[in-house]
Design an enzyme around this catalytic site. Sequence first.
Site, short mmCIF file in Angstrom:
data_model
loop_
_atom_site.label_atom_id
_atom_site.label_comp_id
_atom_site.label_asym_id
_atom_site.label_seq_id
_atom_site.Cartn_x
_atom_site.Cartn_y
_atom_site.Cartn_z
N LYS A 78 7.26 9.33 2.11
CA LYS A 78 7.42 8.48 0.93
C LYS A 78 6.08 8.36 0.21
CE LYS A 78 6.63 4.21 3.55
NZ LYS A 78 7.16 2.87 3.87
N ARG A 124 11.82 -8.84 6.33
CA ARG A 124 11.66 -8.19 5.04
C ARG A 124 13.05 -7.77 4.59
NH1 ARG A 124 7.50 -3.22 4.77
NH2 ARG A 124 9.20 -2.27 5.96
N TYR A 129 -23.36 -1.29 -11.88
CA TYR A 129 -22.88 -2.51 -12.52
C TYR A 129 -23.20 -3.75 -11.68
CZ TYR A 129 -20.09 0.15 -15.90
OH TYR A 129 -19.68 0.97 -16.91
N MET A 174 -15.87 3.45 -12.43
CA MET A 174 -14.60 4.11 -12.69
C MET A 174 -14.65 5.60 -12.33
SD MET A 174 -12.42 4.37 -16.24
CE MET A 174 -12.08 2.62 -16.30
#
Length: 357
Positions: free
Chosen positions: A33, A129, A253, A301
């Site tokens: 999956k 669940r 950053y 990024m």
Amino acid sequence: MRPARALIDLQALRHNYRIAREVTGARALAVIKADAYGHGAVRCAQALEAEADGFAVACIEEALDLRAAGIRAPVLLLEGFFEADELSLIVEHDFWCVVHSLWQLEAIEQAALSKPITVWLKLDSGMHRVGLHPADYQAAYQRLLASGKVAKIVLMSHFARADELHCQASAEQVAVFEAARQGLSAEISLRNSPAVLGWPQIPSDWVRPGIMLYGATPFEEANAVASRLQPVMTLESKVICVRELPAGEPIGYGAKFITPKPMRVGVVAMGYADGYPRQAPTGTPVMVAGQRSQLIGRVSMDMLCVDLTDVPQAGLGSPVELWGKNILASDVATAAGTIPYQIFCNLRRVPRLYSGA
């Protein structure tokens, strides 16, 4: 071209699948999956089809992609169907289907199916669940048999804490499952990757290896069987810039890292847009030019920075392994406060190159 890429070793994938079969003696559905946890579902299925007992995916869209690629092996829909009209596709493509809710059972009873289907009847044994309540389980089994719409039923449940090897929750879930299935004659499926690797006493005619197929351990502590797994994905890139910085200079950053001494810093073409975890802190391991080093500063990024101070052989164009056979994905995940499942599934933009087909 940008040097970031993911190398997928399909021979390692087959090796890991064989371990699941070997240590359990059970039939095994390879869980592919979420695009095989970011490894490429179609290519992984093609690599395993000659020996896999079948595959497991989350939903019918993923299953249809496999059939479109020519995969004819059994495919189990782990979440079953979401709308009753999917049943016609389940019949057409010979998918196996989890039934975890009474509405799904009712939909099967009411459907006009051209042939009976294979159902994996899921019990909620404690994860809370999806899955049928234990009080409804026996009646659901009998209703499926009586419907005439079902060719075979496999009984299943899913563990919530099997990755905690000293926790009794899995044994408690097994007890709930055994009580709920008492008197029912059917194959069972309980063991997921952590249960395959660490709970040999749990019975299971079918096992469902997922994360272990991709060579990552689900455990925080060492495990003898998990140590035999081979990493399937190597995420790599190259150094694209080298900076010589004095002490006291900020990097990246937010100035989250200040050089404590004169340092040699490499900038690598890899960032959170590629799927590398933004939250990975300074100290997260990397391999540069064949030598272990560390991430420094905040992940951007498209770029991140690594310490080259003690890697004199490294320079412009040097190879960088972010995770793979030398830097384990589980170690990166732990440093980033997450799990290897997530960092694999987050992979994007990076081209995948396959070997060992």
